[in-house]
Design an enzyme around this catalytic site. Structure first.
Site, short mmCIF file in Angstrom:
data_model
loop_
_atom_site.label_atom_id
_atom_site.label_comp_id
_atom_site.label_asym_id
_atom_site.label_seq_id
_atom_site.Cartn_x
_atom_site.Cartn_y
_atom_site.Cartn_z
N LEU A 128 0.80 -1.22 0.00
CA LEU A 128 0.00 0.00 0.00
C LEU A 128 0.83 1.27 0.00
O LEU A 128 1.98 1.29 0.41
CB LEU A 128 -0.95 -0.02 1.20
CG LEU A 128 -2.08 -1.06 1.07
CD1 LEU A 128 -2.86 -1.17 2.37
CD2 LEU A 128 -3.02 -0.71 -0.08
N ASN A 192 -13.62 4.39 3.32
CA ASN A 192 -14.64 3.46 3.85
C ASN A 192 -14.45 3.18 5.35
O ASN A 192 -15.09 2.29 5.89
CB ASN A 192 -14.67 2.17 3.03
CG ASN A 192 -13.39 1.36 3.14
OD1 ASN A 192 -12.64 1.49 4.11
ND2 ASN A 192 -13.11 0.52 2.15
N LYS A 281 -17.65 0.20 3.42
CA LYS A 281 -17.00 -1.07 3.12
C LYS A 281 -18.06 -2.16 3.06
O LYS A 281 -18.93 -2.23 3.94
CB LYS A 281 -15.95 -1.37 4.20
CG LYS A 281 -14.94 -2.42 3.80
CD LYS A 281 -13.68 -2.34 4.66
CE LYS A 281 -12.74 -3.50 4.41
NZ LYS A 281 -11.46 -3.37 5.11
N SER A 381 26.19 15.78 -4.90
CA SER A 381 27.07 14.71 -4.41
C SER A 381 27.08 13.52 -5.36
O SER A 381 28.10 12.87 -5.54
CB SER A 381 26.61 14.23 -3.03
OG SER A 381 26.92 15.16 -2.03
N GLU A 402 12.95 9.34 -0.63
CA GLU A 402 13.46 8.29 -1.51
C GLU A 402 12.38 7.31 -1.96
O GLU A 402 12.45 6.77 -3.07
CB GLU A 402 14.60 7.53 -0.81
CG GLU A 402 15.82 8.38 -0.47
CD GLU A 402 15.66 9.22 0.79
OE1 GLU A 402 14.62 9.09 1.48
OE2 GLU A 402 16.58 10.02 1.09
N PHE A 427 20.96 5.50 1.54
CA PHE A 427 19.57 5.95 1.62
C PHE A 427 18.66 5.25 0.62
O PHE A 427 17.43 5.39 0.68
CB PHE A 427 19.49 7.47 1.50
CG PHE A 427 20.38 8.19 2.48
CD1 PHE A 427 20.55 7.67 3.76
CD2 PHE A 427 21.07 9.33 2.14
CE1 PHE A 427 21.39 8.29 4.68
CE2 PHE A 427 21.90 9.97 3.05
CZ PHE A 427 22.07 9.45 4.32
#
Lengths: 668, 668
Positions: A128, A192, A281, A381, A402, A427
């Site tokens: 998700l 929902n 739902k 960098s 990221e 990272f």
């Protein structure tokens, strides 16, 4: 207005499909699917009319990727609503009912959560919180294909679940979408209230959601009943104002806008839009509606019968029509030119591989306008700044986020672009789940991690990429390149661009001497072999036992190995150093051949012990039954600390001195 | 009011320290440090007075961890401002100037970014966007130690950079902090406008930051000049209202509040607070102030001289006083009881290991009130819900936000709690950077990943943990446990609780038969050996060549191996199956011993090829020079799809049939 009777009929069919397919599969997420039926049915099938209906436009004969750049895109970020997805395409007439009933079966492409195997999905979803980032990438790609401001462009629709809005990545995508003024991005939030195990943090508090999205610069449309087709239709109509206001039809739209009395067009036109819809739902089945304990559970056969009874008469032959795109984009030519001039690095000059990466990316940008670059605010960098400065329109600053960078890069690749995404190697671990998911989206991703290993020096362990090779190796079909000098970094960047797939390029902070001439060639699965200088390699390699050790290294440790080799040679100890710049796949053939003669193998790498080059070589040895005598693995075995690169290489015993010691150890 | 002249003097000293220490180190981040000098100097050293000054209270003789639960905590989320951190402690008199001048040197604990080695840091920082989550964990831990509402408790202060607010994890922490009403959490945002390579998305737009934090339920205090000590002091005073209003001093505070005319106490008291301060990067040195291109760069010697000239006269002997905590917490006893009853699983019963984990966690909760549990909204799948139901006050629903869950768990452990954090194994990859960073914080973390491997079946690859062993192995000092049945899962959960460290427990979705009796023992580095039933192991193992193969497996594939073993035995092919429930460290001794006799080794695992049990065993073989004949590695080599567990185990060739085939292959 739309034909609401027809939409209602389709909704019924889709509910029927959702319920029967999941009961048949004996697993799946019907309740999650049911809450978004009206939302997605309206998006897909509301018919064209003057107010801007016929929202989602796509040529289903050319459903995804670069086959049809005119299509709107849709991302089902809540991938567990796959029964809804497949049912929508059934209602569109491109999936048969028997096919639908194969849901989740081993030979069906209608998987539990959609992957690249599903013909109509650009990206896999199911972890998700990633879909909006993919949508951002697609929206950026569309903008890039249509640089003219206010031109009519395809839209990108993203269906979000409310639970997944807890994922930080969603907010990364939200902020970047408004930063880049992605008014062609329309999110639909299916609120929902219920997560898997509990209520979401905000429940049905649409007002707070609204405040949050507005604070993040979005245009917000709320729907207090996401099952009221008229209200949903009105919401989608409003969402098109963004789009329409940019088009030649802006005049007619303006009058529509004025009639609502609340829309400021100038403000609207540069914002992404979200439709926040309060839904239920399990909607449509009384004993499922708004109930906990029904997440991810299909109805048992007997309950299905009651549910279908509630649904009433279903027109199983009802079919909706997805409109063809009205937009005709200037056909984007797929550029296949990757030929760049050889790099002109002087032999022996000290140049960091990250710098050479920047040079190569810049050169590629010149010959191929499909090359784009993304960076997580480290461009000065990683040296992606070279590209950014020359091609600002093809450079996307992703700021320090990221996760979103990874999935955005994946999204933009689905418009035919070749994305290079870079930051510190350390990272990149922030985007592991996103990389993991990318492998199920037939990815074309070029990831670049700089500042690997302890050789970065005084910044300390938090900045050192020491698990990055392991991370990329664990992804099934990845390719890992790790150049030791500027020439190989430059050329391997080109190699990455030429071939589709999930690539990782590992670059160094530290400068290293140029050791390869401009005509050397580098390839996936290749290596470079360095023999002790005082012998003639051609003649020697055929005789056994002339060499005391094979040293396998890459990057910084290759130079340490070459230093060790030189020193050892002076002492009469002969070695072969193999530059395994292609870590995955490894140059199996060369190592095979060399270990026929050389029985002591030493691997030295600037990486933690597990999952790196050492494991790769150990795998090869045991799997190919290489008959060696001694194996030594020099790597980062102590938690590193701040210090100079040289001190740290010594501290971790991966410098020339440690290599010399290791060679002498196995030799004796 | 505070003694601003004294604070000014201390600010000057701290600027002097920042500049001189980074120039001496020849690297580091002076400009980032300079922007937050007034903010942090005021927090640390403003003196006590009736309005609530003397903000940060700590006993520096017992600076961190469980040594002093009365202390306020401070997290420097912008870890690159380490020169400021160390300078603050120099100004507090606990670090000498010569020590400070060792910044970033190999033998100094004053590293480029703070790690566990720094005496006054609870958690390592340096990967941006994690500090607030650590603060959330600490604030939750403090609340848990002081269940009485409105009691006076220590505060947690977190210094945030503005660049890092782009990290989704920050918003995960922000939302959870307001969800849990953490009014003892006070964030300080140093909004200096400039990132490493470019301006932040919001620059100095404090108004938008304010809107965002307010929309996320925070109490916001803005400071339009973060270098104006009076304004900063006023902001901190306001931030204490939260705290004070809960204390016995609430009356006196109320009058202060009333005088400001704008503070609603009831509203304030259950919100976390952020101080948003507009600051100037490089403040105090004219040629650094608000300039791009100076990130992470120390001044060269000659420029340092000009800078110090600008600073003017510095009182090098000025020292500030950090006040001792006024709060006396009920001393929290560290509980060391982990002894739980043996599990009563019936031999042969089908029980998922995830369920047994839930049972064990529940049992541990009963005997030790330091056990806490966190879950990313999967508690009914991971079975942490068993604990959640019985001990709701010690269960923290983290919702679908895995990054924050990891660092929050780390944070809460710093108050002496033993956190178990669980979700699907696949989604743990979302927290890799957080786990990577945790290793630099001397962690006590128990991570549990359920639903590993293709054996989960129809949900499809997005839900399958197939890189998780690799991920945890790559962390230097991790321990990985992977039980195959309920008994071992139960007992290994207990083992995890007993020992400090970074643990990973891998559990299955699928039910597996109970194969171990309640008295079996399981230990870190252990294994269980299963011999073909028709022989007497004691006598046989001493003779060579009696066994055709050693099969190493764990979890689901252990059961496939046992099935294969039975079938093979019927055909006269004898095997030994080793249950390597301790994947890291591996039971080197047993494998060593067994391979002295058995020359064919087969590893079978429900994991991708790289980084898992196969690599672990291959490492062992080459490093310990085990003399084997054949090595076979059965694992997940094809991108999986949806299907039944049995179909998928067959598809990937990791089921009993595939094992039988592999044994026959090597035998012949």
């Amino acid at each position: 207005m739309a034909d609401f009777e027809k939409l209602k009929k389709l909704c019924k069919l889709i509910r029927y499909d959702i319920l029967t397919s999941t009961t048949e599969a004996k697993s799946g997420h019907p309740t999650t699917s049911l809450s978004a039926v009206e939302l997605m049915t309206t998006l897909f099938f509301a018919e064209s009319n003057s107010a801007g209906g016929g929202f989602f436009k796509a040529d289903l004969a050319h459903p995804k990727g670069v086959q049809s750049l005119n299509n709107d895109r849709v991302v089902f970020s809540k991938g567990h609503a796959s029964p809804l997805i497949y049912s929508l395409y059934h209602a569109a007439g491109v999936i048969s009912y028997p096919e639908l009933m194969q849901l989740r079966k081993i030979n069906s492409d209608l998987e539990g959560h959609p992957t690249f195997r599903f013909k109509y999905a650009d990206v896999a979803t199911g972890s998700l919180g990633q879909g909006l980032s993919a949508g951002v990438g697609m929206a950026l790609g569309i903008k890039l294909l249509h640089p003219k401001p206010y031109s009519l462009t395809p839209n990108v629709y993203v269906l979000l679940g409310d639970s997944e809005m807890a994922e930080g990545q969603v907010w990364e995508a939200v902020q970047i979408a408004s930063h880049y003024k992605l008014n062609n991005l329309i999110a639909i939030a299916d609120i929902n209230r219920l997560g898997q195990s509990t209520e979401t943090m905000l429940g049905w508090d649409l007002e707070t959601y609204k405040k949050r999205f507005e604070a993040f610069g979005w245009n917000v449309i709320t729907v207090d009943d996401g099952h009221d087709l008229a209200k949903v239709y009105e919401a989608f109509s409003q969402s098109q104002l963004n789009q329409s206001s940019r088009s030649s039809r802006s005049e007619s739209v303006k009058s529509v806008t004025d009639s609502t009395g609340s829309t400021d067009l100038t403000d609207l036109t540069d914002k992404p839009t979200i439709i926040l819809a309060r839904t239920i739902k399990g909607k449509g089945v009384s004993f499922l509606e708004n109930k906990e304990g029904w997440h991810g559970k299909p109805l048992p056969k007997e309950m299905l019968e009651s549910a279908l009874k509630e649904l009433g008469k279903v027109d199983l032959k009802a079919r909706g029509k997805i409109e063809l795109p009205k937009i005709q984009i200037t056909k984007s030519k797929i550029q296949t030119n990757y030929k760049i001039q050889n790099p002109k690095y002087e032999m022996g000059a000290s140049i960091a591989t990250r710098l050479a990466y920047g040079d190569a990316l810049l050169a590629l940008g010149d010959v191929n306008d499909k090359i784009v670059a993304l960076d997580a605010e480290m461009s000065n960098s990683t040296y992606s700044e070279k590209f950014a400065k020359k091609f600002p329109e093809r450079y996307f600053e992703m700021f320090i986020a990221e996760q979103n960078m990874m999935t955005t890069a994946l999204g933009i690749s689905k418009l035919g672009f070749i994305p290079f995404a870079s930051t510190f190697a350390a990272f990149l671990t922030r985007g592991f789940d996103q990389l993991r998911m990318a492998q199920y989206s037939a990815p074309n991703l070029k990831i670049v991690g700089s500042h690997c290993g302890v050789s970065i020096g005084p910044d300390g362990p938090s900045q050192m990429g020491l698990e990055d090779i392991s991370m990329f190796r664990s992804i099934l079909n990845s390719i890992i390149l790790y150049p030791a000098d500027a020439t190989s970094a430059f050329k391997l960047t080109q190699v990455m661009a030429e071939k589709d797939g999930l690539f990782y390029l590992r670059t160094n902070r530290k400068e290293t001497p140029v050791i390869y001439g401009e005509k050397e060639e580098f390839k996936i699965g290749g290596s470079k072999i360095h023999y002790s200088k005082i012998r003639n390699p051609k003649s020697v390699i055929k005789k056994s036992n002339n060499f005391n050790a094979l040293i396998i290294a890459a990057g910084v440790t290759l130079h340490e190995s070459l230093k060790a080799q030189k020193e050892l040679a002076k002492q009469g100890v002969e070695t072969v150093v193999l530059d395994c710049y292609s870590v995955k796949p490894l140059d199996v053939q060369s190592i095979n051949r060399l270990t026929k003669e050389i029985k002591n193998v030493i691997v030295v790498e600037d990486h933690y012990p597990a999952g790196g080059i050492g494991d790769t070589v150990a795998d090869l040895i045991v799997n190919c039954k290489l008959k060696i005598k001694n194996y030594t693995h020099l790597c980062v075995r102590k938690l590193p600390r701040s210090g100079s690169p040289e001190e740290l290489l010594a501290y971790e015993e991966i410098n020339a001195e440690a290599i010399i010691k290791a060679v002498k150890n196995v030799k004796s």
